[in-house]
Design an enzyme around this catalytic site. Structure first.
Site, PDB file in Angstrom:
ATOM      1  N   ASP A 241       0.877  -1.162   0.000  1.00  0.00           N
ATOM      2  CA  ASP A 241       0.000   0.000   0.000  1.00  0.00           C
ATOM      3  C   ASP A 241       0.926   1.226   0.000  1.00  0.00           C
ATOM      4  O   ASP A 241       2.130   1.118   0.264  1.00  0.00           O
ATOM      5  CB  ASP A 241      -0.951  -0.020   1.201  1.00  0.00           C
ATOM      6  CG  ASP A 241      -2.137   0.916   0.981  1.00  0.00           C
ATOM      7  OD1 ASP A 241      -2.084   1.736   0.036  1.00  0.00           O
ATOM      8  OD2 ASP A 241      -3.128   0.844   1.739  1.00  0.00           O
TER       9      ASP A 241
HETATM   10  C1  BGC Z   1      -4.994   3.375   0.080  1.00  0.00           C
HETATM   11  C2  BGC Z   1      -5.148   2.377  -1.052  1.00  0.00           C
HETATM   12  C3  BGC Z   1      -5.023   3.098  -2.373  1.00  0.00           C
HETATM   13  C4  BGC Z   1      -3.712   3.828  -2.419  1.00  0.00           C
HETATM   14  C5  BGC Z   1      -3.501   4.580  -3.716  1.00  0.00           C
HETATM   15  C6  BGC Z   1      -3.759   4.214  -0.067  1.00  0.00           C
HETATM   16  O1  BGC Z   1      -3.742   5.258   0.868  1.00  0.00           O
HETATM   17  O2  BGC Z   1      -4.989   2.700   1.316  1.00  0.00           O
HETATM   18  O3  BGC Z   1      -6.388   1.734  -0.963  1.00  0.00           O
HETATM   19  O4  BGC Z   1      -5.146   2.198  -3.424  1.00  0.00           O
HETATM   20  O5  BGC Z   1      -3.671   4.766  -1.349  1.00  0.00           O
HETATM   21  O6  BGC Z   1      -4.352   5.650  -3.831  1.00  0.00           O
END
Ligand code: BGC
Length: 719
Positions: A241
């Protein structure tokens, strides 16, 4: 081109480039991606003609910027219903269709991988991102995710199961240590991912921010290498993530192939450049080149399938018209009618007074990376107008003026959150006088009260008035409208425009009908109007329990200790999540898992159960015995015998949504359940214990219509 051949030509530096993203596009001085608004991009290796691939959110629709500087063309994407609403459809076909539509938008806007589906379990109703997730039950979650992935990937682009795993809260999400037993992991928190990996072969998986039993998920070899890759045979690549974890070398060694979005030092000055750290790790022998190669190979295997690699010339013109229809259909199947005492559907000539500012500021979905930028959102009021329902226009005007005036005031002005989403402070809902409501009750037949909530990434909801509970002003409005309309023998209907459970038990007696309309995306108003008018027969059922009160929720440790700044959260309720807890410990919910009414009624009959080889065969008949056409969701729960392992009272093992049945029409449903699916995890292996199993076929988890027994001999399944 063969990935192994590419791998053999890469220099060490190029390999390292491939496992780390380019930095958050468009922020911190990083250039925008060609597709403005994507969440991440990989490096280009021009020497070998390896293009960058683009990754964008998210679960309710493709999230890219709708407008670009000096460009008259627009790049809006369809806002579909939130995932909890998709799960309320219990309809694999419609969810697959949503996936297909989103996949087409991903491809036609020049993106390669959609960062969805999100599929963490609804452990606690207050998790701020529950709206992005499907259910409290792993079978429903896994089946929905698998259907969605099949749809997305049928378009030649990749999907991404996220957030792996046990990422069930937003409070301290980057660091919190989730302490959970292996049994609860395997039976609840991993199970849905396992189903989706095995049934839909997703191209990618995103490891979660949190620690799992002491180790960051992105640095957790047990989770990524042993469970995901070895046991489940996941063949794609794992990405972190965004800015997760604290050790890039440990990430690559643990089976986390790609580090996203790259350049972590831009947000955390204490950190170094991941690429340098990896090169240093290799120099110091902490990471071998073979280990790095393994990550690169996993990435290349996916990369060569991507549209960017194939030089696909995208149109920037996905079929938004067709997708709006799919968003509508999915929403139409996800509405959950919670209560209906001779109130719905309305009669054609009913005059309707709509209360609640949510009729204007209708919430289409949640905030954060799960947000979307559609061309439009049809509010509930607009939906009623468009469908020419007989609404009280004077009241509608009063609401429009009220909202406009209030939003000019400093304290109610919309503000932008860290995601650039407009957050609107809640407006007081009790501004109408008793006399005004009296007049409205005189000239209308029905009152509709809209209750709206919004939540999103980065923060959890709170068990307080105005969030989990109605605020005092909302309650005053509901009570007053109810008293005055009921005095005149007129009906009152509540619409819940929410992303997750709120408290309803203490005030539901005030209303004659209650419909959970969720946050249904850009078509919300149309869907709601059509259901109220009877053009849609609600056929959704709850994917998550509505508890009587927040104090009944079993995950009392949420969001961890110490409460204000939790370092760890212990899942003491273990496997007793959602209905598994309420049913086993005799706690009455307000509306149980799997519950949802229809404008018609269904009868269940002729259950037959048999075991052939390693499969249970269950068949039964569902008949529409009411006066309107409708669809029914039949659910099969299994109650296992008492044995060595403690078991929940019952567990969902299969489900089926019927076709649209006309009055008197019936459908014979035949379902197969592998015996293996009845096994419990004893700490080391999966075991189907010896004894009598009860098959319970229900219209909900507590409305069991048919029961059958069968005897099974012990079976053991090694990992
Ligand atoms: C989130 C993810 C997301 C990623 C990209 C993160 O903060 O937890 O779900 O895909 O950001 O935007």
């Amino acid at each position: 081109m063969d990935p192994n051949e590419i791998l053999s030509q890469l220099t060490l530096e190029e390999k390292v480039k491939l496992v780390v993203g380019v930095g958050l596009p468009g922020l911190f001085g990083n250039p925008h991606s060609k597709v403005v608004g994507v969440a991440g991009e990989t490096h280009t290796i021009s020497r070998l003609n390896i293009p960058s691939i683009r990754l964008a959110d998210g679960p309710a629709g493709l999230r890219i910027n709708p407008v670009r500087e000096n460009d008259p063309h627009t790049y809006h994407a369809t806002a579909f219903p939130i995932a909890s609403m998709l799960a309320s459809t219990w309809n694999r076909e419609i969810v697959e269709e949503v996936g297909r539509a989103m996949g087409e938008e991903v491809r036609e806007y020049g993106v390669d991988i959609l960062l969805a589906p999100a599929m963490n379990i609804h452990r606690n109703p207050l998790c701020g991102r529950n709206f992005e997730y499907y259910s409290e039950d792993p079978v429903l979650s896994g089946e929905m995710a698998a259907a969605f992935v099949r749809g997305v990937q049928s378009q030649g682009v990749g999907a991404c199961l996220k957030h792996f795993a046990a990422n069930n809260q937003e409070t301290n999400r980057f660091t919190v240590d989730t302490i959970v037993s292996e049994r609860a992991l395997r039976e609840i928190y991993l199970k849905g991912f396992e189903i989706a990996v095995k049934k839909s072969r997703p191209w990618t998986v995103m490891s979660a921010y949190n620690k799992l039993n002491g180790k960051y998920c992105s640095q957790n070899e047990w989770l990524l290498k042993k469970v995901l890759k070895k046991e489940w045979k996941f063949e794609g690549f794992v990405m972190t993530d965004w800015y997760a974890g604290d050790d890039p070398v440990a990430q690559l060694k643990s089976g986390n192939d790609m580090i996203m979005p790259g350049k972590v030092y831009q947000v955390n000055p204490q950190r170094k450049d991941e690429m340098e750290e990896i090169l240093q790790g290799i120099r110091e022998g902490k990471l071998s080149e073979e280990e790095l190669d393994e990550c690169v190979r996993n990435i290349l295997n996916v990369l060569v399938k991507c549209p960017s690699f194939k030089n696909y010339s995208y149109s920037n013109r996905p079929n938004l018209e067709a997708h709006a229809k799919i968003a509508y259909e999915a929403g139409a199947e996800g509405l959950v009618l919670l209560k209906n005492v001779r109130a719905l559907p309305l009669n054609e000539n009913d005059r309707i007074a709509i209360f609640g500012t949510g009729q204007i500021e209708t919430v289409k979905g949640g905030t954060g990376s799960g947000d979307t930028h559609p061309r439009y959102t049809v509010s509930i009021l607009e939906g009623f107008r468009e469908r020419t329902l007989r609404i009280d226009e004077e009241l509608a005007k009063t609401y429009e003026d009220y909202v406009n005036t209030m939003r000019q005031k400093e304290e109610y002005k919309p503000r932008l959150d860290q995601w650039g989403t407009q957050i609107k402070p809640k407006l007081p809902e009790d501004f109408l006088s008793e006399e005004e409501i009296e007049k409205l009750a005189e000239r209308n037949d029905v009152a509709i009260v809209v209750i709206s909530r919004i939540s999103g990434e980065g923060y959890d909801r709170k068990p307080v008035k105005g969030d989990y509970y109605l605020s005092d002003d909302e309650l005053r409005l509901v009570r007053l409208v109810s008293k005055i309309f009921h005095r005149r023998g007129k009906r009152v209907i509540a619409l819940l425009n929410v992303g997750g459970p709120i408290e309803v038990a203490s005030w539901r007696d005030e209303v004659d009908a209650m419909m959970l309309v969720w946050q249904a995306g850009q078509e919300t108003g149309r869907i709601v109007a059509d259901a109220i008018a009877g053009r849609i027969n609600p056929s959704g059922k709850l994917p998550t329990t509505f508890p009587m009160d927040y104090s009944d929720v079993p995950s009392w440790s949420f969001p961890g200790e110490p409460r204000q700044d939790p370092k760890r959260v212990v899942y003491e309720e273990d496997i007793y999540v959602g209905y598994r807890y309420y049913d086993t410990f005799g706690v009455e919910p307000a509306y149980e898992f799997g519950f949802g009414l229809s404008y018609t009624k269904f009868d269940y009959s002729d259950l037959s159960v048999s075991v052939e080889n390693d499969t249970l065969k269950v068949s039964f008949t569902v008949k529409n015995i009411g006066e309107r056409a409708g669809k029914e969701i039949a659910q099969i729960y299994v109650k296992a015998p008492k044995g060595k392992i403690d078991k929940p009272f019952q567990e969902l093992k299969a489900f089926h949504k019927t076709k649209n049945l006309s009055p008197n029409e019936e459908e014979r449903i035949v379902l197969e359940i592998p015996v293996r699916d009845l096994a419990s995890f004893d700490g080391e292996r999966w075991i189907v214990e010896n004894g009598e199993y009860e098959l319970r076929v229900g219209a909900s988890s507590r409305d069991i219509r048919l029961k059958g027994q069968l005897f099974l001999k012990e079976r053991i399944y090694e990992l």
